[in-house]
Write a protein that holds these residues in place. Sequence first.
Motif, PDB file in Angstrom:
ATOM      1  N   CYS A 153       4.063   8.709  -9.123  1.00 35.49           N
ATOM      2  CA  CYS A 153       3.052   7.785  -8.609  1.00 35.49           C
ATOM      3  C   CYS A 153       3.749   6.603  -7.932  1.00 35.49           C
ATOM      4  O   CYS A 153       4.938   6.363  -8.137  1.00 35.49           O
ATOM      5  CB  CYS A 153       2.184   7.308  -9.774  1.00 35.49           C
ATOM      6  SG  CYS A 153       0.909   6.106  -9.334  1.00 35.49           S
ATOM      7  N   CYS A 201       3.616   3.684  -8.819  1.00 42.27           N
ATOM      8  CA  CYS A 201       4.071   2.750  -9.861  1.00 42.27           C
ATOM      9  C   CYS A 201       5.314   3.266 -10.583  1.00 42.27           C
ATOM     10  O   CYS A 201       5.867   2.572 -11.424  1.00 42.27           O
ATOM     11  CB  CYS A 201       2.954   2.497 -10.872  1.00 42.27           C
ATOM     12  SG  CYS A 201       2.568   3.916 -11.916  1.00 42.27           S
ATOM     13  N   CYS A 260      -0.652   8.621 -10.891  1.00 43.83           N
ATOM     14  CA  CYS A 260      -0.778   8.744 -12.345  1.00 43.83           C
ATOM     15  C   CYS A 260      -2.276   8.626 -12.676  1.00 43.83           C
ATOM     16  O   CYS A 260      -3.072   8.199 -11.840  1.00 43.83           O
ATOM     17  CB  CYS A 260       0.034   7.666 -13.055  1.00 43.83           C
ATOM     18  SG  CYS A 260      -0.622   5.984 -12.858  1.00 43.83           S
ATOM     19  N   HIS A 309      -3.862   5.035 -12.143  1.00 42.67           N
ATOM     20  CA  HIS A 309      -4.093   4.642 -10.756  1.00 42.67           C
ATOM     21  C   HIS A 309      -5.095   5.561 -10.063  1.00 42.67           C
ATOM     22  O   HIS A 309      -5.803   5.150  -9.146  1.00 42.67           O
ATOM     23  CB  HIS A 309      -2.757   4.559 -10.002  1.00 42.67           C
ATOM     24  CG  HIS A 309      -2.002   3.311 -10.370  1.00 42.67           C
ATOM     25  ND1 HIS A 309      -0.758   3.326 -10.931  1.00 42.67           N
ATOM     26  CD2 HIS A 309      -2.395   2.011 -10.299  1.00 42.67           C
ATOM     27  CE1 HIS A 309      -0.388   2.059 -11.188  1.00 42.67           C
ATOM     28  NE2 HIS A 309      -1.364   1.262 -10.812  1.00 42.67           N
TER      29      HIS A 309
HETATM   30 ZN   LIG Z   1       0.524   4.793 -11.217  1.00 41.13          ZN
END
Ligand SMILES: [Zn+2]
Length: 87
Positions: free
Chosen positions: A34, A36, A70, A73
Amino acid sequence: MCFGLRTDFRGQLFPGSSELLAVADTLREIRTICTCGAKATMVVRQSLDGRVLTEGEQVSVEKSAYVSLCRKHWEEAIGRWPVKGPE
Ligand SMILES: [Zn+2]
């Protein structure tokens, strides 16, 4: 041996992935990350101008882009985050 996505942009199994999960002796994940940095397990569909789409045909490769995210998100992108608990 075969490979593919487990779920669609709504988080629902494809008919083919459902059958494969049922008969597979071994599963091996291909890791995707992801934005992040966490493991991406979900996919959002976007229009070509970047809007997140939450409705439509299960398979659409024209005029769509897909982004791996993910779960947190993904839920945020589709408007489910933060998840409201019981009150
Ligand atoms: Zn994420």
